[in-house]
Design a protein around this motif. Structure first.
Motif, short mmCIF file in Angstrom:
data_model
loop_
_atom_site.label_atom_id
_atom_site.label_comp_id
_atom_site.label_asym_id
_atom_site.label_seq_id
_atom_site.Cartn_x
_atom_site.Cartn_y
_atom_site.Cartn_z
N ALA A 128 -1.00 -1.59 10.55
CA ALA A 128 -0.16 -0.39 10.54
C ALA A 128 -0.37 0.44 11.79
O ALA A 128 -0.21 1.66 11.78
CB ALA A 128 -0.44 0.44 9.29
N SER A 150 -3.14 4.17 5.54
CA SER A 150 -2.74 3.32 4.41
C SER A 150 -3.47 3.70 3.13
O SER A 150 -4.50 4.37 3.15
CB SER A 150 -3.02 1.85 4.72
OG SER A 150 -4.41 1.59 4.76
N ASP A 151 -2.93 3.23 2.01
CA ASP A 151 -3.52 3.50 0.69
C ASP A 151 -4.91 2.88 0.56
O ASP A 151 -5.86 3.54 0.12
CB ASP A 151 -2.63 2.93 -0.42
CG ASP A 151 -1.25 3.53 -0.44
OD1 ASP A 151 -1.10 4.68 0.00
OD2 ASP A 151 -0.32 2.85 -0.90
N SER A 194 0.99 9.60 5.23
CA SER A 194 1.53 8.26 4.97
C SER A 194 0.94 7.56 3.76
O SER A 194 1.48 6.53 3.35
CB SER A 194 1.33 7.37 6.20
OG SER A 194 -0.03 7.32 6.59
N HIS A 204 3.77 7.45 -4.53
CA HIS A 204 4.70 6.32 -4.63
C HIS A 204 5.56 6.38 -5.89
O HIS A 204 6.72 5.91 -5.88
CB HIS A 204 3.92 5.00 -4.60
CG HIS A 204 3.24 4.72 -3.30
ND1 HIS A 204 3.81 4.99 -2.09
CD2 HIS A 204 2.01 4.18 -3.03
CE1 HIS A 204 2.99 4.63 -1.12
NE2 HIS A 204 1.88 4.15 -1.66
N ASP A 247 1.48 -6.08 -2.03
CA ASP A 247 0.75 -4.82 -2.08
C ASP A 247 0.94 -4.27 -3.50
O ASP A 247 1.86 -3.51 -3.78
CB ASP A 247 1.28 -3.84 -1.03
CG ASP A 247 0.47 -2.56 -0.95
OD1 ASP A 247 -0.29 -2.28 -1.89
OD2 ASP A 247 0.59 -1.83 0.05
N TYR A 287 1.18 -0.39 -4.55
CA TYR A 287 2.44 0.20 -4.07
C TYR A 287 3.62 -0.28 -4.91
O TYR A 287 4.44 0.52 -5.37
CB TYR A 287 2.63 -0.18 -2.60
CG TYR A 287 4.02 0.08 -2.06
CD1 TYR A 287 4.39 1.34 -1.61
CD2 TYR A 287 4.97 -0.94 -2.00
CE1 TYR A 287 5.66 1.58 -1.10
CE2 TYR A 287 6.24 -0.72 -1.49
CZ TYR A 287 6.58 0.54 -1.04
OH TYR A 287 7.84 0.76 -0.55
N SER A 288 3.70 -1.59 -5.14
CA SER A 288 4.89 -2.14 -5.78
C SER A 288 5.01 -1.70 -7.23
O SER A 288 6.10 -1.33 -7.69
CB SER A 288 4.90 -3.66 -5.67
OG SER A 288 3.77 -4.23 -6.29
N VAL A 299 6.81 -5.25 0.25
CA VAL A 299 6.46 -4.96 1.63
C VAL A 299 7.52 -5.48 2.60
O VAL A 299 8.46 -6.16 2.19
CB VAL A 299 5.08 -5.57 1.97
CG1 VAL A 299 4.00 -4.95 1.11
CG2 VAL A 299 5.09 -7.10 1.79
N ARG A 300 7.33 -5.18 3.88
CA ARG A 300 8.34 -5.50 4.89
C ARG A 300 8.62 -7.01 4.97
O ARG A 300 9.78 -7.43 5.01
CB ARG A 300 7.87 -4.99 6.25
CG ARG A 300 8.89 -5.21 7.36
CD ARG A 300 8.26 -5.10 8.73
NE ARG A 300 7.38 -6.24 9.02
CZ ARG A 300 6.06 -6.20 8.99
NH1 ARG A 300 5.44 -5.08 8.67
NH2 ARG A 300 5.34 -7.29 9.26
N GLN A 315 9.25 3.00 1.38
CA GLN A 315 8.40 3.38 2.50
C GLN A 315 7.76 2.21 3.23
O GLN A 315 7.71 2.19 4.46
CB GLN A 315 7.30 4.32 2.01
CG GLN A 315 6.31 4.75 3.08
CD GLN A 315 5.15 5.55 2.52
OE1 GLN A 315 5.18 5.96 1.37
NE2 GLN A 315 4.13 5.76 3.32
N HIS A 316 7.24 1.21 2.50
CA HIS A 316 6.50 0.15 3.16
C HIS A 316 7.38 -0.88 3.86
O HIS A 316 6.87 -1.81 4.48
CB HIS A 316 5.58 -0.54 2.15
CG HIS A 316 4.34 0.24 1.86
ND1 HIS A 316 3.22 -0.31 1.28
CD2 HIS A 316 4.03 1.55 2.10
CE1 HIS A 316 2.29 0.63 1.15
NE2 HIS A 316 2.77 1.74 1.63
#
Length: 749
Positions: free
Chosen positions: A383, A447-448, A469, A495, A523, A526-527, A577-578, A601-602
């Motif tokens: 990141a 990051s988390d 972030s 999130h 992740d 996050y998800s 994620v991306r 966001q991710h």
């Protein structure tokens, strides 16, 4: 989710020196060092006059002032004292009525079961059998005392040469008691709790719940993995209630017993005493012969380290080495889920207070001529694009302060620590800042994962941590039975809220009736949090989505997306994620899907545009940041707000020669929030860390990127999520996400 009370004996290899503000003795215990800190206080390694070692937990005076806290602490002591078993760690002393209540338990220098399995692998069958028999004996004693432990897990089993020990009665309760916890609160550790605990069926939680946890424990010891897997909390709870356990690898002679322990219905499980009878080889035949050699070596090394510990000089002036002493109030500060002990000489004095807040015998600290803002960021890892933007924003804010406040009693520096996006090194990276007495507050983390790993350093030192972030909810959300967050200020939505705003953004399109929501678990935290927010948001709008969960690093997105399209979805929501969003974007394009596509966001950032190429066109992306160039050009901005943004843009271009990247402006604002408060407050007395978090939390600040205001938990008030559309290979700012679903406002069902 309730978390166990601190006080668990820690790894002796992690023993930390006493701070100058720590006491050198508690009652009859001479303190040798610090084992750790937790939400209720600090845990010390103590030694009695006869040489016995003890883990001495001392609570914060600020905590003890809360009536319900003192009642919980007294209750923990009383419950632990009820249990009489050689396989349960005994209480050796306590004073719940002291100004700073304390409790001592026998110290076990061996590793926990969890640590031993992680380091050396699963235990052989005989070790598992002896382990199970001893823990079953301990639980039988717990149940005979009329108690339920409720948190039997690998971390609460310590391995000694002569057998295991059950520890931690912080969330135990009397059988049939329901008054001290909410009826709908899940209490225990996911993956090692019974279905009745997972569903918070309080009236059904009894000794059989501990037996279920023992079954999980035996499976873990034998295979190296929990029987209901790992991952998101909601998934663990669901699997515990509905799925069969994964017992592959459990030795055949133990398989039937473990299955019976893991019965879904409490009445179908054996009792702890019955388990003792079925595990006949339930005690070691000779010291240390019950464990594999590598584990025995670990125990021996730690035992030797304990024997080598010397006595220490008193840490407080005038304290006799053998005299009872209590910790001074000046040594403690409540600082969130990990306790924070302030180091005298580390810049931790009373904010804006010219004299010591303890006994008044010590002189006031001299005012510093130089303070520093720290930056904990990923500058060289996955990141780094965001981390470098954050560092630039902070540097601009510090340079602006020094230019504007030339007559200030102090100057500001910027001190940067690169955590590389690696959680294994994040704590050390954080401590490079928090142990520096000049660092008064820190911007970060990026990051988390690194944030959760680094958090104890900030809690221990009392240093405010401000993030632009990291959206993981547990950075600020604490257990309802524990202390509140007093460490992190989060300048973005968590999130779950961001997922809610994403769903409400989708409702701006009236044609959406059946959105497909994909939870992708590369992740996992996050998800699943984003999915939880999306689920809530669509429910508020009266929309029923089609949900799909896929494993981490799944690659066959054409098949996955095709199945979702066949299920009738008319919009696509990517909670992942991306890299997987790129796969989804390509699959949607190849399959000819024409509905709107949303993500969060991710995924947001230039790499998604580059990697997805034309397949990114038309996506809607929600992010917690604004493009300052588009914000400055927005005719709807007030002239004063537009000037703040333009001044920031001009400063960035002058310093770096380019327009700022995403996250630069928000980081500039957050650091300026700190520096503005420091400039205002310096005239009233010496600046220190103590009390700064609360002072910053109460600010209402308007900066280059908008307004900032925090609630009592340290979370951003308001929406804080912005909607972009991908148009011609670039992000176009469409505005703020809506504060409620458009469908709800229009009356659509």
């Amino acid at each position: 989710m309730a978390q166990p009370a601190p006080g668990t004996p820690h790894d002796p290899g992690a023993l930390q020196p006493l701070l100058p503000s720590d006491p050198s003795a508690i009652a009859g215990y001479r303190l040798l060092g610090r084992l750790g800190a937790g939400g209720m206080g600090v845990v010390y390694l103590g030694r009695t006059g006869t040489g016995e070692l003890a883990a001495v937990k001392v609570t914060h005076a600020e905590q003890a002032d809360q009536a319900d806290f003192r009642a919980r602490f007294r209750r923990e002591v009383e419950l632990a004292r009820r249990v009489a078993s050689p396989w349960a760690v005994p209480v050796t002393g306590a004073d719940p009525d002291a100004p700073e209540p304390w409790m001592a338990t026998a110290f076990v220098p061996g590793p926990s079961l969890g640590e031993a399995v992680r380091e050396h692998g699963p235990l052989p069958e005989r070790s598992v059998r002896i382990l199970g028999g001893a823990v079953a004996r301990a639980l039988a004693a717990v149940h005979a005392a009329g108690l339920v432990h409720r948190d039997v897990k690998p971390g609460n089993i310590l391995l000694a040469a002569d057998g295991p020990r059950l520890i931690d009665f912080g969330i135990a309760r009397v059988t049939g008691e329901t008054g001290l916890t909410s009826a709908d609160m899940v209490v225990g550790t996911p993956g090692f709790l019974a279905p009745e605990q997972a569903e918070a069926r309080a009236a059904e939680i009894g000794p059989a719940a501990d037996v279920f946890a023992l079954g999980c424990l035996l499976a873990f010891a034998a295979t190296g993995r929990p029987p209901f897997g790992t991952g998101a909390l909601d998934a663990l709870l669901y699997r515990t209630v509905h799925d069969e356990p994964d017992l592959a690898g459990v030795p055949e002679p133990l398989l039937d017993l473990v299955r019976e322990c893991l019965a879904k219905e409490p009445a179908a499980r054996p009792t702890a005493e019955e388990i003792v009878g079925r595990l006949t080889e339930d005690t070691p035949g000779a010291p240390a012969d019950w464990l594999p050699a590598p584990v025995v070596a670990t125990i021996a090394a730690r035992s030797a380290a304990m024997l080598a510990l010397p006595d220490i000089d008193p840490t407080a002036p005038g304290t006799a080495p053998d005299a009872p002493a209590k910790p001074s109030r000046r040594g403690f500060l409540l600082a969130g889920a990990g306790a924070a002990v302030l180091a005298a000489g580390g810049g931790a004095y009373a904010l804006l207070n010219r004299r010591d807040d303890g006994d008044g015998k010590h002189p006031a600290p001299a005012a510093r001529k130089t303070w520093a803002i720290g930056v904990l960021a990923d500058l060289s890892g996955p990141a780094q694009e965001i981390g470098r933007a954050q560092e630039r924003g902070a540097r601009l804010a510090v340079e602006k302060f020094n230019a504007v406040h030339k007559g200030s009693p102090f100057t500001l520096e910027l001190k940067v620590s690169d955590d590389r996006g690696d959680r294994t090194g994040a704590l050390a990276a954080a401590r490079r800042l928090t142990t520096d007495p000049s660092v008064i507050a820190v911007l970060g983390p990026t990051s988390d994962d690194t944030g959760i790993a680094a958090l104890p350093a900030f809690e221990e030192a009392g240093v405010p941590l401000l993030t632009t972030s990291a959206g993981y909810n547990l950075l600020t959300l604490r257990d309802v039975a524990g202390p509140p967050n007093t460490t992190v200020l989060r300048a973005i939505p968590n999130h779950i809220m961001a997922g809610t705003f994403l769903a409400w953004s989708a409702t701006l399109l009236p044609q959406i009736r059946r959105p497909g929501v994909l939870e992708e678990r590369t992740d996992d935290q996050y998800s699943w949090q984003y999915t939880g927010g999306v689920r809530f948001g669509f429910k508020q709008a009266g929309i029923k989505p089609h949900f799909r969960v896929v494993p981490a690093r799944a690659t066959d997105y054409r098949r996955i997306i095709g199945e979702m399209i066949d299920a009738g979805i008319d919009a696509y929501i990517h909670n992942g994620v991306r890299s997987t969003a790129v796969l989804a974007a390509r699959a949607l394009t190849e399959l000819g899907f024409t509905g709107p596509r949303f993500t969060g966001q991710h995924v947001f950032g230039n790499r998604f545009l580059k990697e997805a190429g034309s397949a990114a066109e038309g996506w809607f992306v929600c992010a917690p940041v604004i493009d300052p160039v588009q914000r400055a050009a927005d005719p709807k901005q007030k002239p004063a707000d537009r000037k703040l943004t333009q001044d920031f843009l001009d400063a960035h271009r002058k310093r770096y020669g380019t327009a700022p990247a995403f996250y630069t402006g928000e980081s500039f604002d957050v650091v300026e929030l700190v520096t503005t408060w420091l400039a205002t407050s310096a005239a009233r007395g010496p600046l220190t860390r103590k009390g700064l978090w609360d002072a910053l939390r109460k600010q209402k600040y308007t900066g280059a990127m908008g307004g900032y205001e925090f609630n009592e938990r340290g979370d951003l008030r308001g929406v804080g999520t912005f909607l972009y559309g991908v148009q011609k290979g670039a992000y176009k700012l469409l505005g703020s996400a809506p504060p409620e679903p458009a469908n709800k406002k229009s009356g659509k069902s």
